[in-house]
Design an enzyme around this catalytic site. Sequence first.
Site, PDB file in Angstrom:
ATOM      1  N   ASP A  18      -2.461   0.749  -4.690  1.00  0.00           N
ATOM      2  CA  ASP A  18      -1.720   1.183  -3.507  1.00  0.00           C
ATOM      3  C   ASP A  18      -2.369   2.407  -2.868  1.00  0.00           C
ATOM      4  O   ASP A  18      -2.439   2.505  -1.645  1.00  0.00           O
ATOM      5  CB  ASP A  18      -0.281   1.584  -3.904  1.00  0.00           C
ATOM      6  CG  ASP A  18       0.755   0.502  -3.637  1.00  0.00           C
ATOM      7  OD1 ASP A  18       0.397  -0.562  -3.094  1.00  0.00           O
ATOM      8  OD2 ASP A  18       1.927   0.734  -3.994  1.00  0.00           O
ATOM      9  N   ASP A  21       1.275  -5.004   3.507  1.00  0.00           N
ATOM     10  CA  ASP A  21       1.537  -5.267   2.081  1.00  0.00           C
ATOM     11  C   ASP A  21       0.965  -6.598   1.587  1.00  0.00           C
ATOM     12  O   ASP A  21       0.518  -6.693   0.448  1.00  0.00           O
ATOM     13  CB  ASP A  21       3.047  -5.230   1.798  1.00  0.00           C
ATOM     14  CG  ASP A  21       3.536  -3.820   1.492  1.00  0.00           C
ATOM     15  OD1 ASP A  21       2.705  -2.934   1.200  1.00  0.00           O
ATOM     16  OD2 ASP A  21       4.767  -3.602   1.540  1.00  0.00           O
ATOM     17  N   HIS A  61       0.478  -6.911  -4.559  1.00  0.00           N
ATOM     18  CA  HIS A  61       1.742  -7.330  -3.947  1.00  0.00           C
ATOM     19  C   HIS A  61       1.857  -8.854  -3.926  1.00  0.00           C
ATOM     20  O   HIS A  61       2.805  -9.399  -3.359  1.00  0.00           O
ATOM     21  CB  HIS A  61       1.893  -6.742  -2.543  1.00  0.00           C
ATOM     22  CG  HIS A  61       2.365  -5.314  -2.564  1.00  0.00           C
ATOM     23  ND1 HIS A  61       3.522  -4.892  -1.963  1.00  0.00           N
ATOM     24  CD2 HIS A  61       1.833  -4.226  -3.159  1.00  0.00           C
ATOM     25  CE1 HIS A  61       3.676  -3.589  -2.163  1.00  0.00           C
ATOM     26  NE2 HIS A  61       2.666  -3.153  -2.891  1.00  0.00           N
ATOM     27  N   HIS A  97       4.599  -3.485   8.783  1.00  0.00           N
ATOM     28  CA  HIS A  97       4.508  -3.104   7.373  1.00  0.00           C
ATOM     29  C   HIS A  97       4.111  -4.273   6.464  1.00  0.00           C
ATOM     30  O   HIS A  97       3.245  -4.127   5.590  1.00  0.00           O
ATOM     31  CB  HIS A  97       5.847  -2.526   6.908  1.00  0.00           C
ATOM     32  CG  HIS A  97       5.811  -1.958   5.524  1.00  0.00           C
ATOM     33  ND1 HIS A  97       5.448  -0.650   5.267  1.00  0.00           N
ATOM     34  CD2 HIS A  97       6.053  -2.523   4.318  1.00  0.00           C
ATOM     35  CE1 HIS A  97       5.481  -0.442   3.968  1.00  0.00           C
ATOM     36  NE2 HIS A  97       5.849  -1.553   3.357  1.00  0.00           N
ATOM     37  N   TRP A 141       0.821  -1.194   0.000  1.00  0.00           N
ATOM     38  CA  TRP A 141       0.000   0.000   0.000  1.00  0.00           C
ATOM     39  C   TRP A 141       0.864   1.256   0.000  1.00  0.00           C
ATOM     40  O   TRP A 141       2.041   1.207   0.378  1.00  0.00           O
ATOM     41  CB  TRP A 141      -0.876   0.043   1.261  1.00  0.00           C
ATOM     42  CG  TRP A 141      -1.740  -1.163   1.485  1.00  0.00           C
ATOM     43  CD1 TRP A 141      -1.580  -2.084   2.487  1.00  0.00           C
ATOM     44  CD2 TRP A 141      -2.896  -1.592   0.739  1.00  0.00           C
ATOM     45  NE1 TRP A 141      -2.582  -3.031   2.400  1.00  0.00           N
ATOM     46  CE2 TRP A 141      -3.389  -2.758   1.341  1.00  0.00           C
ATOM     47  CE3 TRP A 141      -3.568  -1.082  -0.383  1.00  0.00           C
ATOM     48  CZ2 TRP A 141      -4.515  -3.436   0.862  1.00  0.00           C
ATOM     49  CZ3 TRP A 141      -4.675  -1.754  -0.862  1.00  0.00           C
ATOM     50  CH2 TRP A 141      -5.145  -2.908  -0.244  1.00  0.00           C
ATOM     51  N   HIS A 198      -0.970   1.968   4.837  1.00  0.00           N
ATOM     52  CA  HIS A 198      -0.164   1.410   5.929  1.00  0.00           C
ATOM     53  C   HIS A 198      -0.474   2.089   7.266  1.00  0.00           C
ATOM     54  O   HIS A 198      -0.558   1.430   8.307  1.00  0.00           O
ATOM     55  CB  HIS A 198       1.330   1.558   5.613  1.00  0.00           C
ATOM     56  CG  HIS A 198       1.824   0.539   4.634  1.00  0.00           C
ATOM     57  ND1 HIS A 198       1.906  -0.793   4.944  1.00  0.00           N
ATOM     58  CD2 HIS A 198       2.246   0.661   3.353  1.00  0.00           C
ATOM     59  CE1 HIS A 198       2.369  -1.462   3.887  1.00  0.00           C
ATOM     60  NE2 HIS A 198       2.577  -0.594   2.912  1.00  0.00           N
ATOM     61  N   HIS A 200      -0.589  -0.433 -10.409  1.00  0.00           N
ATOM     62  CA  HIS A 200      -0.137  -0.693  -9.042  1.00  0.00           C
ATOM     63  C   HIS A 200      -0.479   0.498  -8.136  1.00  0.00           C
ATOM     64  O   HIS A 200      -0.988   0.334  -7.028  1.00  0.00           O
ATOM     65  CB  HIS A 200       1.363  -0.987  -9.021  1.00  0.00           C
ATOM     66  CG  HIS A 200       1.824  -1.475  -7.684  1.00  0.00           C
ATOM     67  ND1 HIS A 200       1.860  -2.813  -7.356  1.00  0.00           N
ATOM     68  CD2 HIS A 200       2.214  -0.805  -6.569  1.00  0.00           C
ATOM     69  CE1 HIS A 200       2.257  -2.945  -6.110  1.00  0.00           C
ATOM     70  NE2 HIS A 200       2.483  -1.738  -5.607  1.00  0.00           N
ATOM     71  N   ASP A 240       9.223   1.191   3.814  1.00  0.00           N
ATOM     72  CA  ASP A 240       9.292   1.789   2.477  1.00  0.00           C
ATOM     73  C   ASP A 240      10.371   2.862   2.403  1.00  0.00           C
ATOM     74  O   ASP A 240      10.944   3.100   1.341  1.00  0.00           O
ATOM     75  CB  ASP A 240       7.935   2.389   2.082  1.00  0.00           C
ATOM     76  CG  ASP A 240       6.974   1.330   1.558  1.00  0.00           C
ATOM     77  OD1 ASP A 240       7.455   0.309   1.008  1.00  0.00           O
ATOM     78  OD2 ASP A 240       5.760   1.519   1.679  1.00  0.00           O
ATOM     79  N   HIS A 289       8.603  -6.903   0.169  1.00  0.00           N
ATOM     80  CA  HIS A 289       7.283  -6.261   0.188  1.00  0.00           C
ATOM     81  C   HIS A 289       6.236  -7.013  -0.619  1.00  0.00           C
ATOM     82  O   HIS A 289       5.062  -6.626  -0.598  1.00  0.00           O
ATOM     83  CB  HIS A 289       7.384  -4.816  -0.326  1.00  0.00           C
ATOM     84  CG  HIS A 289       8.275  -3.949   0.509  1.00  0.00           C
ATOM     85  ND1 HIS A 289       7.795  -2.930   1.302  1.00  0.00           N
ATOM     86  CD2 HIS A 289       9.618  -3.973   0.703  1.00  0.00           C
ATOM     87  CE1 HIS A 289       8.799  -2.354   1.931  1.00  0.00           C
ATOM     88  NE2 HIS A 289       9.921  -2.960   1.586  1.00  0.00           N
ATOM     89  N   ARG A 324      13.852   0.958   1.909  1.00  0.00           N
ATOM     90  CA  ARG A 324      14.096  -0.044   0.865  1.00  0.00           C
ATOM     91  C   ARG A 324      14.976   0.463  -0.273  1.00  0.00           C
ATOM     92  O   ARG A 324      15.601  -0.330  -0.966  1.00  0.00           O
ATOM     93  CB  ARG A 324      12.786  -0.635   0.331  1.00  0.00           C
ATOM     94  CG  ARG A 324      11.839   0.343  -0.295  1.00  0.00           C
ATOM     95  CD  ARG A 324      10.525  -0.370  -0.612  1.00  0.00           C
ATOM     96  NE  ARG A 324      10.717  -1.338  -1.676  1.00  0.00           N
ATOM     97  CZ  ARG A 324      10.040  -1.348  -2.817  1.00  0.00           C
ATOM     98  NH1 ARG A 324       9.094  -0.462  -3.028  1.00  0.00           N
ATOM     99  NH2 ARG A 324      10.288  -2.246  -3.738  1.00  0.00           N
TER     100      ARG A 324
HETATM  101  N1  DCM Z   1       6.166  -4.123  -6.355  1.00  0.00           N
HETATM  102  C1  DCM Z   1       5.416  -5.290  -6.357  1.00  0.00           C
HETATM  103  N2  DCM Z   1       5.802  -6.341  -7.110  1.00  0.00           N
HETATM  104  C2  DCM Z   1       6.906  -6.257  -7.874  1.00  0.00           C
HETATM  105  C3  DCM Z   1       7.669  -5.084  -7.902  1.00  0.00           C
HETATM  106  C4  DCM Z   1       7.272  -4.013  -7.124  1.00  0.00           C
HETATM  107  O1  DCM Z   1       4.405  -5.370  -5.656  1.00  0.00           O
HETATM  108  N3  DCM Z   1       7.272  -7.311  -8.587  1.00  0.00           N
HETATM  109  C5  DCM Z   1       5.700  -2.976  -5.550  1.00  0.00           C
HETATM  110  C6  DCM Z   1       6.639  -2.425  -4.531  1.00  0.00           C
HETATM  111  C7  DCM Z   1       6.223  -0.982  -4.475  1.00  0.00           C
HETATM  112  C8  DCM Z   1       5.799  -0.650  -5.883  1.00  0.00           C
HETATM  113  O2  DCM Z   1       5.435  -1.931  -6.454  1.00  0.00           O
HETATM  114  O3  DCM Z   1       5.071  -0.825  -3.645  1.00  0.00           O
HETATM  115  C9  DCM Z   1       6.849   0.038  -6.734  1.00  0.00           C
HETATM  116  O4  DCM Z   1       7.996  -0.764  -6.752  1.00  0.00           O
HETATM  117  P1  DCM Z   1       9.367  -0.299  -7.444  1.00  0.00           P
HETATM  118  O5  DCM Z   1       9.710   0.998  -6.811  1.00  0.00           O
HETATM  119  O6  DCM Z   1      10.316  -1.410  -7.120  1.00  0.00           O
HETATM  120  O7  DCM Z   1       9.050  -0.176  -8.902  1.00  0.00           O
HETATM  121 ZN    ZN Z   2       5.860  -1.948   1.203  1.00  0.00          ZN
HETATM  122 ZN    ZN Z   3       2.759  -1.212  -3.569  1.00  0.00          ZN
END
Ligand code: DCM
Ligand code: ZN
Ligand code: ZN
Length: 286
Positions: A168, A135, A141, A131, A1, A6, A164, A45, A60, A48
């Site tokens: 989120d 997620d 996710h 967290h 999210w 969150h 996404h 977050d 996540h 990361r």
């Molecule tokens: N994310 C996800 N699955 C993935 C890659 C990323 O759920 N395979 C999520 C993590 C973050 C958002 O998407 O909430 C953006 O990720 P990023 O900054 O890695 O593109």
């Molecule tokens: Zn997260």
């Molecule tokens: Zn996300």
Amino acid sequence: WGGFGHITTAYLASDFVSPQTATYLQTLLRNDTPHYLAGVATWADSVRYTRWGRFSSDFHFIDAKDNPPSSCGVDFERDCKKDRGCVVSALHNYTMRMMLDPAKKATLQDVVNLEALPVWERAIAAKFVVHFIGDIHQPLHTENVARGGNGIHVLFDGRRVNLHHVWDTSIAEKWVGGIRRRPYEGARRWADELAREIREGKYAAVAGEWLRSANFSDPHSTAMAWAGESNAIVCSHVFTSDPEDMHDQELGGEYYEKAAPVVELQVARAGYRLAAWLDMIVEDIL
Ligand code: DCM
Ligand code: ZN
Ligand code: ZN
Ligand code: DCM
Ligand code: DCM
């Protein structure tokens, strides 16, 4: 999210934890205000993308290599990255680490020969648990397609975003009428509303069932059950057509109307389950 989801999840959990859990976590997190959980909900977050926190960037989510919308499903062996982990392994790991308190009544440490952890390590574990239970309840996710929808460009009330981000952030913020740069106040209000629905409203009859999947003696299976439930929504509400056909669609209308109650349900489940999970951890220690 996003941050708002969150923070709401954390406030909601703080409404349901036992007094002894609240005191334990306020001490561990060195914050004796009502914001002790909400204040750490987005910490994972914020680290990361840092050098220190890089190891946690794949924690996540779990990339289910299923085939929505016709077939959904999470398979740990197939979907959790062997070398880097995923939200299921991370939730398991940090749950166990939270319990390595030197004050622990039972002697798990002696049985499996694990050392107790210093307070700062258990504080980090607690922040990750708060967290990741959030997620794991975000359907995207638990999905591999287009990196959890990040690669699918859509419109939401005319704004260009990716799918996404819609799940989120956009849906939840529209649902509460916008958060106007005050996420903590908006989240506190939404959590109040969800707590009321759980106690005496539309969720009162089902909230007990939400906890039946929570088996504290088996954190792995519990996390898999939650991930599987979340992933089923990828087929029922996220991809209403072939993922390829979602590009450039406007999702702020009919799509939003169907999705918003599901986002609310997932945030409510996450907060209520987080409270129960933290209670089980603290009961095991004290
Ligand atoms: N994310 C996800 N699955 C993935 C890659 C990323 O759920 N395979 C999520 C993590 C973050 C958002 O998407 O909430 C953006 O990720 P990023 O900054 O890695 O593109
Ligand atoms: Zn997260
Ligand atoms: Zn996300
Ligand atoms: N932390 C760390 N190294 C970083 C960032 C954080 O060791 N680069 C640890 C120290 C604290 C926690 O994470 O226990 C961050 O706490 P806070 O949210 O108070 O900054
Ligand atoms: N950490 C982790 N996995 C890593 C590196 C660090 O879980 N690969 C966490 C565990 C500790 C904190 O970060 O809570 C500090 O780790 P370290 O002892 O490696 O500095």
